[in-house]
Write a protein that holds these residues in place. Structure first.
Motif, mmCIF file in Angstrom:
data_model
loop_
_atom_site.group_PDB
_atom_site.id
_atom_site.type_symbol
_atom_site.label_atom_id
_atom_site.label_comp_id
_atom_site.label_asym_id
_atom_site.label_seq_id
_atom_site.Cartn_x
_atom_site.Cartn_y
_atom_site.Cartn_z
ATOM 1 N N LEU A 59 0.740 -1.148 0.013
ATOM 2 C CA LEU A 59 -0.060 -0.047 0.019
ATOM 3 C C LEU A 59 1.020 1.086 0.127
ATOM 4 O O LEU A 59 1.516 1.497 1.087
ATOM 5 N N TRP A 60 1.097 2.243 -1.016
ATOM 6 C CA TRP A 60 1.584 3.033 -1.064
ATOM 7 C C TRP A 60 0.843 4.309 -0.124
ATOM 8 O O TRP A 60 -0.366 4.147 -0.255
ATOM 9 N N ASP A 64 10.527 1.838 -13.004
ATOM 10 C CA ASP A 64 10.965 0.415 -12.882
ATOM 11 C C ASP A 64 9.866 -0.210 -12.296
ATOM 12 O O ASP A 64 9.836 -0.755 -11.216
ATOM 13 N N SER A 65 8.928 -0.622 -13.225
ATOM 14 C CA SER A 65 7.854 -1.474 -12.735
ATOM 15 C C SER A 65 7.522 -2.398 -13.672
ATOM 16 O O SER A 65 7.955 -2.470 -14.984
ATOM 17 N N VAL A 101 0.381 11.732 -9.635
ATOM 18 C CA VAL A 101 -0.911 11.730 -10.692
ATOM 19 C C VAL A 101 -0.090 10.757 -11.885
ATOM 20 O O VAL A 101 -0.654 9.872 -12.446
ATOM 21 N N ASP A 102 1.388 11.052 -12.011
ATOM 22 C CA ASP A 102 1.849 10.120 -13.198
ATOM 23 C C ASP A 102 1.830 8.710 -12.884
ATOM 24 O O ASP A 102 1.831 7.854 -13.704
ATOM 25 N N LEU A 103 1.906 8.445 -11.697
ATOM 26 C CA LEU A 103 1.911 6.817 -10.949
ATOM 27 C C LEU A 103 0.542 6.318 -11.113
ATOM 28 O O LEU A 103 0.274 4.799 -10.950
ATOM 29 N N SER A 131 5.725 -1.318 -8.452
ATOM 30 C CA SER A 131 7.133 -1.133 -8.201
ATOM 31 C C SER A 131 8.225 -0.285 -8.715
ATOM 32 O O SER A 131 9.184 -0.669 -9.302
ATOM 33 N N PRO A 132 7.793 1.098 -8.579
ATOM 34 C CA PRO A 132 8.438 2.008 -9.317
ATOM 35 C C PRO A 132 9.672 2.603 -8.452
ATOM 36 O O PRO A 132 10.489 3.414 -9.004
ATOM 37 N N GLY A 133 10.013 1.888 -7.445
ATOM 38 C CA GLY A 133 11.219 2.298 -6.629
ATOM 39 C C GLY A 133 10.821 3.722 -5.906
ATOM 40 O O GLY A 133 9.610 4.199 -5.659
#
Length: 470
Positions: A199-200, A320-321, A247-249, A237-239
């Protein structure tokens, strides 16, 4: 901070709700002290796009959020125009959709409703200047510890932390506006999901339930809907990423895609909310915090909030996903199997989904599919692994329609009683604002900034009136 011995109103939290309440109370003649946990004001408002949105009417609200508190919902929905005028009266220019965000991208609102956009930096500047011009004080890095009540039950003030020191501030009125409890892992595990590792935190890290815990500690009551939250599915998993990349994620096209869990099965109606927040909640709760969104080339070429293909390409090229392109359903199954997902079941799920739509049997889908009856059958297929991001919790402090915190020792238990319902009582002098106010939204979403604006105005009004009339 130089310890003030007396003030009229203490406000815990300097986000949208707290700053609005501070402006309203200060302009009504109350002396105001604002306590902010972070090293700067703004809270999660400072990370937002400034979209002040809510439903068009109560009919829409009751249809989408039947579990919410109707009196609080009416406060927001039926008074939003007054809220917009309050912003204009304080020098804020409001713009209409489409809205231009970063990188000159334009976005259209995905949900029906009333939409305006304000300049977040200008609002924060206006609010801090107004509070200080009226003699108020704003203290950063000064988190709330406790709210103090006297023997008669009335509010006496607060204890706050200033570095290593505890500071007592005497005040007859306190407004709790600390922004929810999404930053408190223990509370999130208790109420929302044990899988906090999936959970981010899609907000500021300082909203850790200080207002809720202080309210409960001094006799307040929690609301309905404690297990619900507003958020969006983000790349899994974008680090490390910056707050201006929220917003981009976020993968806003989720309601139009097919969402699969680790067993390769659909786990919810992806389309229940056009703005994707119910899908994010169900990813956290029903899919164990991890899902794969499946799109085909037709969906890739279409739009949701913006061009869907741009969202997918950005996910694939800049983070990195796990994002992949499969030329066939067999290739899709192989890719998902390599990701630890049941690929064979995923292929069968998509084939069954398409068959139901193609034969006009969409009502027989299980889980159902309320809208966006687009098939996923035009290769290539795009696979995007996501996990939910929590922006704020929808449950929180139980309040009256006047934003007074409910006293749990003297309030309706919620159970039927043969002598009739007990009268709900509040804690004299204690109020809440912003998303510390619980059960305005409840699974369905009413608009966080709109809620904070209207509850801030009313809490500021009533806290200052209480001081005048006590």
């Amino acid at each position: 901070m130089d310890e003030p011995t007396q003030t009229d109103v203490v406000i815990a939290g300097a986000g949208m709700g707290g700053l609005t309440a501070g402006v309203e109370a200060a302009e009504r003649g109350a002396s105001v002290t604002v306590l902010e946990k972070a090293d700067s004001v703004g809270g999660s408002l400072a990370l937002s796009a400034g979209l002040v949105w809510t439903h068009e009417d109560m009919e829409q609200t009751q249809a989408e959020i039947p579990g919410g508190d109707e009196s609080l919902q009416r406060l927001v929905v039926e008074h939003i125009d007054e809220g917009y005028q309050w912003l204009r009266d304080h020098g804020l220019e409001l713009t209409e959709p489409p809205f231009q965000l970063r990188d000159d991208r334009e976005v259209m609102p995905p949900e029906p409703g009333v939409w305006k956009r304000m300049n977040v930096e200008r609002f924060i500047e206006m609010a801090t200047e107004t509070i200080r011009e009226h003699g108020g004080e704003i203290h950063c890095e000064t988190p709330l510890e406790t709210v103090e009540r006297g023997p008669d039950g009335r509010i006496m003030g607060v204890v706050a932390r200033d570095g290593d020191d505890l500071v007592t501030i005497d005040a007859p009125s306190v407004i709790l506006a600390t922004g929810g409890f999404q930053g408190n892992e223990q509370l999130v595990q208790e109420y929302i999901t044990e899988r906090t590792d999936r959970l981010w935190l899609r907000s500021n890290p300082h909203s850790t339930g200080d207002g809720l815990l202080a309210a409960l500690d001094c006799g307040g009551k929690s609301s309905e809907g404690m297990g619900t939250f507003y958020g969006h599915n983000m790349l899994s998993s974008p680090g490390a990423f910056a707050t201006d990349e929220f917003v981009d994620l976020s993968q806003y096209y989720g309601p139009r895609a097919v969402a699969l869990d680790e067993d390769g099965q659909r786990f919810t109606d992806e389309s229940e909310s056009a703005f994707e927040y119910t899908l994010a909640q169900d990813t956290a709760k029903r899919a164990d915090g991890r899902a794969v969104l499946v799109l085909d080339s037709a969906l890739y070429a279409s739009e949701s909030v913006g061009p869907i293909g741009e969202e997918v390409d950005r996910a694939r090229d800049h983070y990195d996903s796990r994002v992949a392109v499969a030329e066939s359903l067999d290739s899709l199954a192989e890719t998902l199997a390599a990701w630890g997902i049941d690929g064979g079941e995923a292929k069968a799920t998509i084939q069954s989904y398409n068959e139901h739509l193609e034969t006009g049997a969409s009502e027989q889908l299980n889980p159902s599919r309320e809208r966006y009856h687009n098939t996923i059958d035009d290769p290539p297929f795009y696979l995007v692994e996501v996990q939910p991001g929590i922006t704020f919790t929808m449950g929180g402090i139980a309040v009256t329609p006047d934003l007074e915190v409910v006293d749990r020792a003297a309030s309706d238990s919620g159970l039927d009683h043969p002598t009739g319902p007990e009268r709900t009582r509040s804690i004299p002098g204690l109020y809440a604002a912003g998303v510390d106010v619980g059960n305005v939204s409840n699974r369905g979403y009413l608009g966080g900034l709109a809620q904070s604006l209207l509850t801030g105005i009313v809490a500021g009004q009533n806290a200052s009136s209480y001081v005048d009339g006590r």
